[in-house]
Design an enzyme around this catalytic site. Sequence first.
Site, short mmCIF file in Angstrom:
data_model
loop_
_atom_site.label_atom_id
_atom_site.label_comp_id
_atom_site.label_asym_id
_atom_site.label_seq_id
_atom_site.Cartn_x
_atom_site.Cartn_y
_atom_site.Cartn_z
N HIS A 70 -1.19 -7.14 5.70
CA HIS A 70 -2.34 -7.24 6.59
C HIS A 70 -1.96 -7.93 7.90
CE1 HIS A 70 -5.07 -7.11 2.77
NE2 HIS A 70 -4.38 -6.01 2.96
N TYR A 96 0.00 -9.11 -2.87
CA TYR A 96 0.46 -7.81 -2.41
C TYR A 96 1.97 -7.67 -2.58
CZ TYR A 96 -3.89 -6.04 -0.40
OH TYR A 96 -5.15 -5.54 -0.25
N ASN A 100 0.83 -1.20 0.00
CA ASN A 100 0.00 0.00 0.00
C ASN A 100 0.86 1.26 0.00
OD1 ASN A 100 -2.43 -1.44 0.02
ND2 ASN A 100 -2.52 -1.51 2.25
#
Length: 802
Positions: A264, A273, A214
């Site tokens: 996460h 990811y 992210n």
Amino acid sequence: MPPPPSRRTVLVAAVSALALSAPAPPAHATTADAYDTLRLTWRDLLLGTGFSPTTEPYAAKLAALGATARDLRATMAPTGGSLWPDLPYADPDPDTDAESYTYSGNLGTSYHRLRTMAEAYAQPGTGLTGDTALRTGILTGLDHLHGQAYNASRARYGNWYNWQIGIPQALLDIDVLLYDHLGATRVADHCAAVDHFVPDSAVASYTGTSTGANRVDLCRVLALRGVIGRSPAKLALARDALSPVFPYVTSGDGLHADGSFIQHRHVPYAGSYGAVMLGGLSLLFALLKGSPWEVTDSGRQIVLDSVEKAYAPFVLNGLAMDGVSGRAVSRGVQKADTRGIRQDDHLRGHGIIACVALLARSASAAEKARWDGMVKGWIARDHYSPVLSSPALGVAALARLKAVADGASPALAEPVGHRLFPGMDRAVHRRPGWAAALSMASKRITYYENGNGENLRAWHSGSGMLYWWGGDFANGQYSDSFWPTVDPYRLPGTTASSKALADGEGGAWGAARPDVRWVGGATDGTYAAVGQYLRGLSSTLLAKKSWFFLDDAVVCLGAGIHGRDGTGVESVVDNRNLGASGVHAFTVDGAPQPVTPGWSATLAGARWAHLAGHAGYVFPGGATVKALRQARTGAWSDINRGAASDPVTRRYLTLWFDHGTDPTWATYAYVLMPGASAARTSARAADTGWLTVLANTADQQGVRVPSLGLTGVNFWFGGTVGAVTVSVPASVMIRESGGTATVCVSGPLRDGAAIELTWSRPVSSVLAADPSVQVTATGSALKLRVTPGTLGAVHKAVVRLP
């Protein structure tokens, strides 16, 4: 708790736009023209260079891109609350989370459709290259969405990801592709909107939704905002905000020193990811190279090292192993994907391969040579889903990969050896002609991840799921609609209660984690002893499970299997996907079994079984196992609410131990032999001296394989097994060869407690020992004191035998 993680599709976030080929930017761009240079560099990153649009595979892809853009232009109908009729984005009830997520997702998809149109406008050979009507449509759409939804005066709703990553990335890509036609007002409006939804504070602290992949995505937004808006401060912020991504972590999100990648906080995620992070960094490194904002932080070497340490171990013959792809395994074909492109382990692998090829431009010459060899080998071996015609890759990525395939670097073979990843409770075993991977769970690592309506029934995929593939067979085992059709209570390798579980049981975003610590193992890099103390998800099930990874086989032991749910408990030897119409002969002790779907049997006293084209299975001393041929029908929408719902049917051969209802300390033992013939399986079963099971109890599990000089023991409690004694729980593997022995020890509890080990075997001297290993005695017996630390690492000593 941070806000819920993002819902991202691999095709959009990890493959299609993150692994594109880059031209070398000018070495000495001046500050005055630096922004134009960066913009043109990004344009080439998006579109690619050095390919002929009239040759394949480019011509077909470009024509398909044009056809998609033509359809999107024809169906676009701007009105209040939508740009396309099927994608309403005006949130009617901001208090309803599900609707808010849907509407924010529709807004994101609308921007991605405009991006598709912009790419068709800019790419040669689409039939719409430079088309003024298409350009007008794109600009109309941009103005419509800006005026109604994505502007500096609006508040966000639904999924944060759409507002901070998905939408601005698509918007800024469009701005690069249509820059000469935007005008100063649009540029200013778009920059203001991005600044509103992605302020500098989004990367002010490395926490919550601003970590790992992210964070890299956010930095990409900031960097392109700096390019379009000609802001040196934004570019410097984007560069500097990458630095927290680089260092190794010891828990939670990011790269771990053992090669683990977590997102996460509790989910192994190198295949999804992690691929997004790798792809984003490869893009940003390529974009900023040679500019005043080049990434020079020495920590970037950790990213380069991760190619061989964290990603390549999970790429096999072009596929990326599902055990490190989180909820992405459930995606299939997404409802919003107008191209109808499936998502599977091979296509995720193709994205990682393309990322490696691009990152090589930022690597040393030696690294680039190795990586080109790996990439070339993967391309050559992916017969199931050829990389150079991958539907998941865009023209630019394919052009880069084609250049590597045609280059001078020799193709590298798949490596052999064993890798443990204690940071994410995973293990990968590679041998000539086959490979296996193991997924486990603990207090640190979730059983499975669900979220945003995805991956709703993978409850037991962390309960010792044992994946395996052949070198040139069975490479579509988990690619061919496995997840929507497999019995989720009978995943291969697992021990599970048949207690009914709800969709998303245990909570979302990796919340479901067992209260256990003993998960891990010991390896010398070739063979391994691995174990898992299993507590069932939302059940009373307990089990001790061990795997001993050997030369041509995996020895699997289970003990202490106990449950009080009022339901049955099973340990699944295997559950092979035979395809839509596969038959595959199945024999037990040499006797052919029926091939009719629906056939089932209880095989009492079975010593071995063989599934043609797949594997052999040996049951030491004989065992009672059950077998079932089954045609199973399911839809991706059964396990993922955002996936297409067309039903598919696949045939399975399932082999399992039935421990009965509420078993008390049940056991099992079997040997998996991937790729073995019936004759070799039969011979192994007849060779009673090949394997000795030293222990198979809830206290210890161990084996001895004399032909390999191997002894492996998982001590759930301290004690003695064979010639090995330990003082506290530990995993031990000893391998004797050529007058020496390598002793490998780990402390899977990770409590730091010292391990006192005695091997009752004469030892003449110690040749080498890790700093954590103290030799306290040699001679008639070897005594070691191991200080294992808290990371589950393996500690070694090499000794000389008399």
